[in-house]
Enzyme design. Sequence first.
Site, mmCIF file in Angstrom:
data_model
loop_
_atom_site.group_PDB
_atom_site.id
_atom_site.type_symbol
_atom_site.label_atom_id
_atom_site.label_comp_id
_atom_site.label_asym_id
_atom_site.label_seq_id
_atom_site.Cartn_x
_atom_site.Cartn_y
_atom_site.Cartn_z
ATOM 1 N N ALA A 1 0.840 -1.200 0.000
ATOM 2 C CA ALA A 1 0.000 0.000 0.000
ATOM 3 C C ALA A 1 0.873 1.249 0.000
ATOM 4 O O ALA A 1 1.988 1.241 0.522
ATOM 5 C CB ALA A 1 -0.932 0.005 1.212
ATOM 6 N N ASP A 2 0.345 2.308 -0.580
ATOM 7 C CA ASP A 2 1.055 3.589 -0.589
ATOM 8 C C ASP A 2 0.034 4.718 -0.556
ATOM 9 O O ASP A 2 -1.016 4.637 -1.203
ATOM 10 C CB ASP A 2 1.929 3.724 -1.836
ATOM 11 C CG ASP A 2 2.881 4.904 -1.737
ATOM 12 O OD1 ASP A 2 3.931 4.755 -1.087
ATOM 13 O OD2 ASP A 2 2.568 5.976 -2.280
ATOM 14 N N THR A 3 0.348 5.765 0.212
ATOM 15 C CA THR A 3 -0.571 6.891 0.388
ATOM 16 C C THR A 3 0.116 8.206 0.054
ATOM 17 O O THR A 3 1.270 8.422 0.438
ATOM 18 C CB THR A 3 -1.083 6.948 1.843
ATOM 19 O OG1 THR A 3 -1.746 5.720 2.163
ATOM 20 C CG2 THR A 3 -2.059 8.105 2.047
#
Length: 203
Positions: A74-76
């Site tokens: 995941a990446d934000t």
Amino acid sequence: MDRKETIILASGSPRRRELMELAGYTFTVEVSDADENVAEEDPGRMVEELSLRKATAVAALHQGDKGNCRIIGADTIVVLEGRVLGKPEDEKDAARMLRALSGRSHEVYTGVSILTMKDGAVTGRRQFHECTRVRMREISEEEIVSYIRTGEPMDKAGAYGIQGKAAIFISGIEGDYFNVVGLPVCHLSGILGHPDSSTRIRQ
């Protein structure tokens, strides 16, 4: 979710770990050392590509393993008027970001990649991203200085944590709150399936 599968969270983020725990999943954590420099400019595709890099880097460590697993990357990022705000480099950079966000609306994108592995080979891939719109009230210079002194902004995209001390700055939100924290667990659970309520984190 196949009960014979294990889940690996390819992220060192304590917030993502807490959300997975809150959702009731049993999982292990393996931190990826994937390159996070990307040329992609579309924010949705950017976070999907970065999440895939993280998942792929961890999957490479399990080539040839027996059994089945799913690896979650995941990446934000925070996007303000088309500009991507990542994690601040230092306190000065954090102050710059918070001044820019003050009194404005911005978007938070989280990309998620799920790789399915069977007997050490990747056999499936699912990707998606969520976008949540967040509005901040006007933040005074004194509040910015005080908030930075807590140390909370330094490891967070956009230099703030909605679930922490920056909660008092948030005047509105449209979309998935948990997406802003770092993991859209509602969408993710639709792919993984409902967890056993008795599960807990395995170290």
